[in-house]
Structures are given as structure tokens and as C-alpha cells.
Write an enzyme that holds these catalytic residues in place. Structure first.
Site, PDB file in Angstrom:
ATOM      1  N   HIS A  93       0.862  -1.194   0.000  1.00 40.31           N
ATOM      2  CA  HIS A  93       0.000   0.000   0.000  1.00 40.31           C
ATOM      3  C   HIS A  93       0.897   1.242   0.000  1.00 40.31           C
ATOM      4  O   HIS A  93       1.925   1.271   0.673  1.00 40.31           O
ATOM      5  CB  HIS A  93      -0.916  -0.020   1.223  1.00 40.31           C
ATOM      6  CG  HIS A  93      -2.023   0.990   1.137  1.00 40.31           C
ATOM      7  ND1 HIS A  93      -1.800   2.338   1.314  1.00 40.31           N
ATOM      8  CD2 HIS A  93      -3.347   0.853   0.846  1.00 40.31           C
ATOM      9  CE1 HIS A  93      -2.946   2.977   1.148  1.00 40.31           C
ATOM     10  NE2 HIS A  93      -3.894   2.100   0.867  1.00 40.31           N
ATOM     11  N   GLU A  95       0.691   3.953   1.468  1.00 38.11           N
ATOM     12  CA  GLU A  95       0.947   4.531   2.794  1.00 38.11           C
ATOM     13  C   GLU A  95       2.089   3.801   3.491  1.00 38.11           C
ATOM     14  O   GLU A  95       2.848   4.387   4.252  1.00 38.11           O
ATOM     15  CB  GLU A  95      -0.341   4.507   3.633  1.00 38.11           C
ATOM     16  CG  GLU A  95      -1.335   5.553   3.128  1.00 38.11           C
ATOM     17  CD  GLU A  95      -2.797   5.248   3.404  1.00 38.11           C
ATOM     18  OE1 GLU A  95      -3.104   4.390   4.245  1.00 38.11           O
ATOM     19  OE2 GLU A  95      -3.653   5.882   2.745  1.00 38.11           O
ATOM     20  N   GLU A 165      -3.865   1.446  -7.425  1.00 36.64           N
ATOM     21  CA  GLU A 165      -4.306   2.563  -6.591  1.00 36.64           C
ATOM     22  C   GLU A 165      -3.423   3.780  -6.860  1.00 36.64           C
ATOM     23  O   GLU A 165      -2.366   3.935  -6.217  1.00 36.64           O
ATOM     24  CB  GLU A 165      -4.187   2.204  -5.108  1.00 36.64           C
ATOM     25  CG  GLU A 165      -5.014   1.014  -4.678  1.00 36.64           C
ATOM     26  CD  GLU A 165      -5.329   1.086  -3.189  1.00 36.64           C
ATOM     27  OE1 GLU A 165      -6.515   1.130  -2.860  1.00 36.64           O
ATOM     28  OE2 GLU A 165      -4.400   1.122  -2.369  1.00 36.64           O
ATOM     29  N   GLY A 171      -8.021   8.773  -0.984  1.00 40.46           N
ATOM     30  CA  GLY A 171      -8.551   9.681   0.037  1.00 40.46           C
ATOM     31  C   GLY A 171      -8.715  11.121  -0.411  1.00 40.46           C
ATOM     32  O   GLY A 171      -8.912  12.009   0.421  1.00 40.46           O
TER      33      GLY A 171
HETATM   34  C1  PEP Z   1      -6.974   2.807   0.082  1.00 37.31           C
HETATM   35  O1  PEP Z   1      -6.305   3.433   0.878  1.00 37.31           O
HETATM   36  O2  PEP Z   1      -6.694   1.626  -0.187  1.00 37.31           O
HETATM   37  C2  PEP Z   1      -8.104   3.488  -0.541  1.00 37.31           C
HETATM   38  C3  PEP Z   1      -8.564   3.016  -1.656  1.00 37.31           C
HETATM   39  O3  PEP Z   1      -8.591   4.610   0.098  1.00 37.31           O
HETATM   40  P1  PEP Z   1      -9.815   5.554  -0.352  1.00 37.31           P
HETATM   41  O4  PEP Z   1     -10.907   4.658  -0.876  1.00 37.31           O
HETATM   42  O5  PEP Z   1     -10.207   6.254   0.896  1.00 37.31           O
HETATM   43  O6  PEP Z   1      -9.295   6.450  -1.398  1.00 37.31           O
END
Ligand code: PEP
Length: 248
Positions: A93, A95, A165, A171
């Protein structure tokens, strides 16, 4: 051909009671039986509790690999997750890459150890806004995935979920165009087919994540190379999340 899958990434949110209540509601969704696989990724301290509730599948937002047990203060091993019947894990991820310095070698080792234990891996990839703007997003994502695919045992393809992603969409309420999502997913699928035989690469599910919500989910999920989603913020409210599930 591929069963859609949706991951609910609760990140570091919810109290223990709130997590239990939301999990109970999600587990009661009758839609789940045949149409879609659902995996809930709660905060790590709640895994044991939810695992005892015998509802929908749960996954871990993180794990430490390759060591199984040992002197790693504060970490959770993949073996300990297996012990709790946690059969999915998020790897890579943005993050974790950004805030915890997890690099490609570390992530690939973690993914392969998990897969060899029979644990499903949601392997996340995605570009920054700067990379999207300079037109190299596809090459960047391919470079993130190639070390994993290079080392992946073909037999593990059905356990792999690739989550595209874009960092700038997580977010933020911003979402790539449908053309951009489909173009990236098609490129990832083509990349997988260069490494594995047709049946194996077809078994890899590729999901979209980044500000996916009840309004945009249906059009995203209808794209030919999108096999579901990884949902953060919108998975914290039952009603909005149910609408996302119903969009599949
Ligand atoms: C995530 O962090 O995997 C994600 C998809 O977050 P969000 O849906 O809040 O953008």
C-alpha cells in the site's frame, strides 16, 4: 470468468465496538454469497475478535516477513495471522511505501512468503500525480510489478489480487477517467500474460482503489479489465459500502 472481489481497508479507524458492529452488518450481506468475494481489512488489534465472529473473510493491513516468529518487537508474523484464520494481507500500500519505507525487495519477499503459506495477497501499485502528469504512469506501474511477477510461482496466481491505486486518488475524492483506469488495468493484464500461461494469468484479479464510492463504483466495475475494488473511506459507512457491493 473471474469472480469479482472487493476489499474494505479500514486503515487506522474505528473503535473496537464500532468495528464489531460494522463487521456484523457486512457479514449479513446476502449479495455476497455468489456474486462477489469480500475481504475486510480491520485495524490489526481487532483481528482476533473478528476472526472469532466467523463472518466474511478478514485480512491484515500489514504483516512482517519473512520471519515467522522471533525478536521483532511490535510486528505481526504471517504465521500468527494464519493462526487467527486471517487468509489475506495487503502488501505494498502506498501509505506503507511512503511512511514506513517499505521497498520493492521487502514487499516482494513479504508477498511471496504470504503466498507460499496460502495467504491471499492484495499487492498495491500506483503512480503519483507527478508521474501521471508526465505521461509515464504505465511504465512506472509495470516497474513496480515486474519484480513481483518475476519471482512469483505460477501456482500462486489465483491467490494474487493486484490493486491499482493511483496515490493521488487515495482519500482525495479525485479519480482517474474511466479510460485511464481501463488503460492501466489492460496494461497490467498484458504484463501478467507475459509471465504466466493463459489460465494462470487469467486467474489474477486486478482491482481498482482510490476514492471509489457509491456514485462512481458502478461505472468503474463495468470496465472489462476491472475485477472489483479496494475501498478505504467509503467502506467505513455500511450504507455507502453496501451500495458499492451492489454495483458489482
Ligand atoms: C486505500 O487506501 O486503499 C483506498 C482506496 O482509500 P480511499 O478509498 O479512501 O481512497
Amino acid at each position: 470468468m473471474r469472480k469479482p472481489i472487493i476489499g474494505a481497508n479500514w486503515k487506522m479507524n474505528l473503535s473496537c465496538d464500532e468495528a464489531g458492529q460494522l463487521y456484523t452488518k457486512m457479514s449479513a450481506l446476502s449479495e455476497l454469497e455468489s456474486t462477489v468475494d469480500l475481504v475486510v481489512f480491520p485495524p490489526q488489534p481487532y483481528l482476533a475478535l473478528l476472526s472469532k465472529m466467523n463472518g466474511v473473510a478478514i485480512g491484515a493491513q500489514n504483516a512482517y516477513a519473512p520471519d515467522m516468529f522471533g525478536a521483532f518487537t511490535g510486528e505481526t508474523s504471517l504465521m500468527q495471522l494464519k493462526d487467527l484464520h486471517v487468509n489475506s494481507v495487503l502488501v505494498g500500500h502506498s501509505e506503507r511505501r511512503l511512511h514506513f519505507g517499505e521497498d520493492t525487495d521487502f514487499l516482494v519477499a513479504k508477498a511471496n512468503t504470504a503466498l507460499s503459506l496460502g495467504i491471499q495477497v492484495f499487492f498495491c501499485c500506483g503512480e503519483s500525480d507527478e508521474i501521471r502528469s508526465n505521461g509515464t504512469a504505465i511504465t512506472f506501474v509495470e516497474n513496480q510489478l515486474e519484480p513481483l511477477l518475476h519471482q512469483l510461482n505460477q501456482a500462486h496466481c489465483p491467490l494474487l489480487v493486484i490493486a491499482y491505486e493511483p496515490i493521488w486518488a487515495i482519500g482525495t475524492g479525485k479519480v482517474p477517467s474511466l479510460e485511464e483506469i481501463e488503460e492501466m488495468h489492460a496494461a497490467i493484464r498484458a504484463l501478467c500474460s507475459r509471465y504466466f500461461d493463459q489460465a494462470s494469468s487469467d486467474a489474477i484479479r486486478i482491482v481498482y482503489g482510490g476514492s471509489c464510492n457509491a456514485t462512481n463504483a458502478k461505472s468503474i466495475f463495468q470496465l472489462p479489465n476491472v475485477d472489483g475494488g479496494l475501498v478505504g473511506g467509503a467502506s467505513l459507512q455500511f450504507d455507502s459500502f453496501k451500495e458499492i457491493i451492489d454495483s458489482i
